[in-house]
Design a protein around this motif. Structure first.
Motif, PDB file in Angstrom:
ATOM      1  N   ALA A  37       6.125   9.179  11.179  1.00 22.66           N
ATOM      2  CA  ALA A  37       5.938   8.522  12.468  1.00 22.66           C
ATOM      3  C   ALA A  37       7.067   7.560  12.796  1.00 22.66           C
ATOM      4  O   ALA A  37       7.351   7.297  13.972  1.00 22.66           O
ATOM      5  CB  ALA A  37       4.601   7.785  12.485  1.00 22.66           C
ATOM      6  N   ALA A  38       7.714   7.020  11.770  1.00 18.81           N
ATOM      7  CA  ALA A  38       8.783   6.038  11.981  1.00 18.81           C
ATOM      8  C   ALA A  38      10.125   6.682  12.314  1.00 18.81           C
ATOM      9  O   ALA A  38      11.063   5.986  12.714  1.00 18.81           O
ATOM     10  CB  ALA A  38       8.933   5.164  10.739  1.00 18.81           C
ATOM     11  N   LEU A  39      10.224   7.996  12.177  1.00 22.30           N
ATOM     12  CA  LEU A  39      11.488   8.674  12.460  1.00 22.30           C
ATOM     13  C   LEU A  39      11.679   8.821  13.965  1.00 22.30           C
ATOM     14  O   LEU A  39      10.768   9.261  14.664  1.00 22.30           O
ATOM     15  CB  LEU A  39      11.510  10.051  11.788  1.00 22.30           C
ATOM     16  N   PRO A  40      12.841   8.481  14.495  1.00 25.09           N
ATOM     17  CA  PRO A  40      13.072   8.540  15.943  1.00 25.09           C
ATOM     18  C   PRO A  40      13.391   9.952  16.435  1.00 25.09           C
ATOM     19  O   PRO A  40      14.524  10.418  16.324  1.00 25.09           O
ATOM     20  CB  PRO A  40      14.270   7.602  16.136  1.00 25.09           C
ATOM     21  N   ALA A  41      12.386  10.635  16.975  1.00 26.02           N
ATOM     22  CA  ALA A  41      12.553  11.972  17.573  1.00 26.02           C
ATOM     23  C   ALA A  41      13.383  12.915  16.697  1.00 26.02           C
ATOM     24  O   ALA A  41      14.392  13.472  17.145  1.00 26.02           O
ATOM     25  CB  ALA A  41      13.182  11.861  18.955  1.00 26.02           C
ATOM     26  N   PRO A  42      12.975  13.116  15.449  1.00 22.85           N
ATOM     27  CA  PRO A  42      13.796  13.930  14.543  1.00 22.85           C
ATOM     28  C   PRO A  42      13.581  15.427  14.736  1.00 22.85           C
ATOM     29  O   PRO A  42      12.565  15.870  15.270  1.00 22.85           O
ATOM     30  CB  PRO A  42      13.278  13.501  13.169  1.00 22.85           C
ATOM     31  N   GLU A  43      14.549  16.209  14.288  1.00 21.00           N
ATOM     32  CA  GLU A  43      14.367  17.654  14.189  1.00 21.00           C
ATOM     33  C   GLU A  43      13.415  17.934  13.022  1.00 21.00           C
ATOM     34  O   GLU A  43      13.324  17.129  12.077  1.00 21.00           O
ATOM     35  CB  GLU A  43      15.709  18.341  13.954  1.00 21.00           C
ATOM     36  N   ALA A  50      13.571  13.795   5.012  1.00 21.99           N
ATOM     37  CA  ALA A  50      13.293  12.358   4.908  1.00 21.99           C
ATOM     38  C   ALA A  50      12.109  12.094   3.986  1.00 21.99           C
ATOM     39  O   ALA A  50      12.130  11.141   3.186  1.00 21.99           O
ATOM     40  CB  ALA A  50      13.019  11.781   6.295  1.00 21.99           C
ATOM     41  N   LEU A  51      11.095  12.926   4.064  1.00 18.99           N
ATOM     42  CA  LEU A  51       9.938  12.758   3.189  1.00 18.99           C
ATOM     43  C   LEU A  51      10.282  13.063   1.739  1.00 18.99           C
ATOM     44  O   LEU A  51       9.829  12.369   0.825  1.00 18.99           O
ATOM     45  CB  LEU A  51       8.790  13.648   3.671  1.00 18.99           C
TER      46      LEU A  51
END
Length: 207
Positions: A37-43, A50-51
């Protein structure tokens, strides 16, 4: 050299063991939903990487004390289907809704990988990557889907299905790497290990 698997997944553990590696398992305990949820509009690929990175990093402090020369492997899988990125459904209702949409269609199972090299208790190198495999879903009957959901297996896995478990009955086929669908891509992991200066034969169990 010790391999540390930063995952609670028995399927990932099984894949590594079958491939000659006996890892030390350390569960990261990261809040996957909060990180995503904290990722800014990711692919989609960025989310799973990231996880995976977060899981590997979360266990690093613990393992550098007990295993000063090791590689830490973190993984995360999600299903990209109809433009939506799907993780674990957690509830029977969500699993049923997902299968209603997935049946008879295809989706891309994305698995993010992070490999960290630790030497003399210090992180010295890292590599990340993503493997995508297309999954062709069958169409279970209502009775079959009821029985499958009742086992609770689909509640705990990305995309509400497995390839190597009961869910395999409802997968018509895949296009790509089967080990990635199970949870950890052996070909990609081998390449990432090479990037941090480790060859797979160094990690094979000899007993």
């Amino acid at each position: 050299m010790q391999v540390v698997l930063a995952s609670a997944s028995p399927a990932r553990l099984s894949v590594l063991e079958a491939a000659g590696i006996t890892p030390h398992v350390v569960v990261s305990g990261v809040d996957e939903d909060a990180i995503a949820a904290a990722l800014p509009a990711p692919e989609p690929e960025h989310v799973v990487v990231a996880l995976a990175e977060a899981k590997a990093a979360a266990v690093l402090a613990e393992v550098t004390k007990s295993h000063p020369d090791c590689v830490v492997i973190g993984c995360d899988s999600m299903l990209h289907h109809n433009g939506e990125l799907l993780g674990k459904p957690h509830t029977p209702e969500v699993a049923r809704k997902r299968w209603a949409a997935m049946a008879g269609t295809t989706g891309d199972l994305l698995t993010g990988h992070a490999v960290l090299r630790v030497e003399q208790g210090r992180r010295t190198a890292s590599a990340t990557g993503t493997q995508s495999t297309t999954v062709r879903f069958g169409t279970p009957t209502d009775a079959e889907l009821d029985a499958y959901i009742a086992t609770k297996e689909p509640l705990k896995v990305a995309g509400a299905f497995t390839l190597d478990g009961l869910g395999g009955w409802f997968v018509e086929g895949i296009d790509g790497d089967p080990s990635s669908v199970i949870g950890i891509s052996l070909p990609l992991t081998r390449r990432l290990l090479a990037e941090v200066g480790v060859t797979v034969d160094q990690l094979w169990s000899t007993t």
